[in-house]
Write an enzyme that holds these catalytic residues in place. Structure first.
Site: not given
Ligand SMILES: Cc1ncc(C[n+]2csc(CCOP(=O)(O)OP(=O)(O)O)c2C)c(N)n1
Ligand SMILES: [Mg+2]
Length: 680
Positions: A50, A281, A428, A490
């Site tokens: 990334h 990304h 939680e 529960h």
């Molecule tokens: C709980 C979770 N859901 C989904 C993902 C997969 N995932 C990795 S980064 C991302 C989103 C990317 O957007 P952002 O957080 O804004 O990061 P950017 O692209 O700006 O670096 C997702 C959905 C993850 N890592 N964790």
């Protein structure tokens, strides 16, 4: 696909990018460009990763690390260092580049060249334990944020206990759009705001891009207003202007509240066509775009090459904290609490803590109390809490049900950190993440309560505790249909099986008061991993009445009652069902059938025993497993021809005695099944 289409001339971020890149190439900008170049190269080499976040947040991270973050590259374990958490773990190359550039041993250029390869400390996402500068494992979005709240809380608690001369550091977080969209960020931010964790600062990479494209596709929160409502100080800055970022960071240092700094950035800054788009990304820029990005940044060096001048500047940053660390070492050397501070930070239990548990077990053996195991747990805590000052408890608004509070703990509240008990509120997930953060910070052994059913709400953090091998203790009461009238919403059914499936998570389900004390002792002693202690709401008779000295639960499973020769079947149960098995054993004995009863309070520990011991305990005659839960996983102990007596679906609302009868988890049912199997 949309991303590629966006990455054309009509990409509106490109005009802004041109303006940013045209700014004077200050020393700070060149230092940030080193991060960008390393991220580009590592991702290109790995052919995965990334680049967007490291490229976008390089300027803000440089401002933070060069001017604010208190650390000394020569000793990344220094207890009074600031904690830095890259919550958006996908941007891992940002952290690895910073560790390399600041000259930290264990993150060399060759490690960056092996980004995302087997045994490289530069793993896909930051893995705690791979390098001391990786304060926590991140990657599941939001977890780092929640963990950082626990770290900031730990700092306040230890400062209250040991004073500012030993404990006075800050927690800094880089969080992405995704981190802030995740539910856990809401719980964690709300808790941090309530407690006034003023030394916590979050830099939000406000790039308005996530994987699917613009964040506007899915989100229209006003994050600044949201955080302000939680009691945070907020600022909005140009994330590519070090002066603005630094001014906001200075404000955060002075703030009496936790602080959110929204850093407006362009994801993948420097990439000539892809900047500002989701294309940067999570994939390599590609050789052409990578080269063009470096050209646009004026970075005319070989891959992984950082010119000496820039590297020297970064190394000076790595050594910046040496003076502060040496001063701290002098202070601790003559501090009256030196030994105690070092003990808790090393995670060593106090000498003789187990004597309190030993005395309690002896008392239980004598009084043979009929107690719900949650009540026995409270008695165990009454012994442990005074003996182990680093135990910090809490509950997610179920204190009176979980029985997690004992006298004299004192309550932690906004700006008040002298107590040892946290009212986490109905959060939680936030609780579990904060517990991870406290354990990771060191100096604290956190335990926290809720109903076993709601372990589902905290599982992602529990999983990370196991992955990171952290001593976090979950007190999960109301552990079966035995909770009765509250009904199937529960009543946990599949939770035990699910938790037992997490590698390294010890799930204890004690059968009586003595076992409960034993399981608590084991959980507290376990320095290298988390535990769940599953406890009953309903009363349980004393089973262990004459063998209180040895911790029999330590082997995970053992014979509670032998068949006294000629064993015809083995009844294997956990927790509240062990006493039912004992009743069945008596019933069968009246018919001349000899069965042994095995208690299996911790499957993971039992699995660690040698084959001979397990074979002797489980026996070679027919096996019957009894647990008021799903049978999933029981075949491991019962074999293919074993009998399981438990739940096959959801529970129901009724007094618990009626439920046990209704679902056929009774001594009669067990005895009947044994007889049938034996053909009698
Ligand atoms: C709980 C979770 N859901 C989904 C993902 C997969 N995932 C990795 S980064 C991302 C989103 C990317 O957007 P952002 O957080 O804004 O990061 P950017 O692209 O700006 O670096 C997702 C959905 C993850 N890592 N964790
Ligand atoms: Mg984003």
């Amino acid at each position: 696909m949309a991303a590629t289409a966006e990455a054309t001339a009509d990409n509106p971020a490109l005009a802004l990018q041109a303006e940013i890149l045209a700014r004077p190439a200050t020393a700070e900008r060149r230092m940030a460009d080193a991060i960008r170049a390393l991220a580009i190269d590592a991702v290109e080499t790995a052919k995965s990763g990334h680049p967007g976040l490291p490229m976008g947040m390089a300027d803000a991270a440089t401002a933070l690390w060069t001017r604010f973050l208190k650390f000394d590259a020569a000793d990344p374990h220094w207890p009074d260092r600031d904690r830095f958490v890259l919550s958006a773990g996908h941007g891992s190359m940002l952290l690895y580049a910073l560790l390399y550039l600041t000259g930290q041993a264990g993150m060399g250029i060759d490690d960056l060249k092996r980004f995302r390869q087997l045994h490289s400390p530069a793993a896909g996402h930051p893995e705690h334990g791979e390098h001391p500068g990786i304060e926590t494992t991140t990657g599941p979005l939001g977890q780092g944020f929640g963990t950082a709240v626990g770290m900031a809380l730990a700092e306040r608690l230890l400062a209250a206990r040991f004073g500012r001369s030993l404990v006075d550091h800050r927690t800094w977080v880089i969080a992405s759009d995704g981190d802030l969209m995740e539910g856990i960020s809401h719980e964690a931010a709300s808790l941090a705001g309530h407690l006034k964790l003023d030394k916590l600062t979050v830099l939000w990479d406000n790039n308005s891009i996530s994987i699917d494209g613009s964040t506007a596709l899915a989100n229209s929160d006003d994050q600044l207003k949201r955080f302000a409502a939680y009691g945070w100080a907020t600022r909005q800055v140009d994330g590519h202007d070090p002066a603005q970022v630094s001014a906001a960071l200075s404000m955060a240092v002075r703030s009496k509240k936790p602080t959110l700094i929204a850093c407006r950035t362009i994801i993948g800054l420097g990439a000539p066509t892809k900047a500002g788009t989701a294309a940067t990304h999570g994939s390599p820029l590609g050789p052409a775009e990578a080269q063009a990005a470096k050209a646009a940044l004026g970075w005319n060096y070989f891959p992984f090459e950082v010119p000496d001048g820039i590297l020297e500047q970064w190394h000076r940053v790595g050594a910046r904290g040496a003076v502060a660390r040496r001063a701290w070492l002098k202070r601790i050397a003559r501090h009256p609490q030196k030994a105690e501070f070092e003990r808790v930070m090393a995670g060593r239990l106090p000498e003789g803590f187990h004597e309190a548990i030993g005395a309690l077990k002896a008392e239980f053996a004598q009084s043979k109390p009929k107690l719900a195991s949650r009540q026995s747990s409270q008695k165990a805590l009454e012994a442990l809490v005074p003996a182990i000052p680093e135990l910090v408890g809490g509950s997610a608004d179920l204190t009176g049900s979980n029985l997690t509070l004992v006298k004299g703990m004192g309550t932690i509240g906004p700006g008040n950190f002298s107590g040892r008990y946290i009212h986490y509120g109905i959060r939680e997930h936030g609780m579990a993440a904060a517990m991870n953060g406290m354990a990771l910070h060191g100096g604290i052994i956190p335990y926290g309560g809720t109903f076993l059913i709601f372990s589902d709400y905290m599982r992602p953090s529990m999983r990370l505790a196991a992955l990171m091998r952290q001593r976090v203790i979950h007190v999960h009461t109301h552990d079966s249909i035995g909770l009765g009238e509250d009904g199937p919403t529960h009543q946990p059914i599949e939770q035990l099986a699910g938790l037992r499936a997490v590698p390294g998570l010890y799930v204890f389900r004690p059968a009586d008061a003595i076992e409960t004390a034993e399981c608590w002792e084991l959980a507290v002693r376990r320095a290298d991993g988390p535990s769940v202690i599953a406890l009953s709401r309903q009363g349980l008779p004393a089973l262990r009445t004459n063998d209180a000295t040895e911790n029999r639960s330590a082997r995970g499973g053992y014979l509670v009652a032998d068949a006294n020769g000629g064993r015809q079947a083995t009844l294997i149960a956990t927790g509240s069902e062990v006493s039912i098995a004992m009743a069945a054993r008596e019933m069968l004995a009246a018919d001349g059938i000899k069965v042994a009863v095995v208690s299996l309070p911790c499957w993971q520990l039992f699995a660690l025993q040698d084959d001979a011991y397990r074979a002797q305990v489980l026996g070679s005659v027919p096996r019957v497993g009894i647990e008021a839960a799903a049978g999933f996983g029981w075949e491991r102990w019962l074999g293919l021809d074993g009998i399981f007596i438990g739940m096959t679906g959801f529970g129901a609302s009724a007094p618990y005695e009626d439920l046990y009868k209704h679902f056929g988890i009774t001594a009669e049912a067990i005895a009947g099944a044994v007889k049938k199997r034996l053909g009698q």
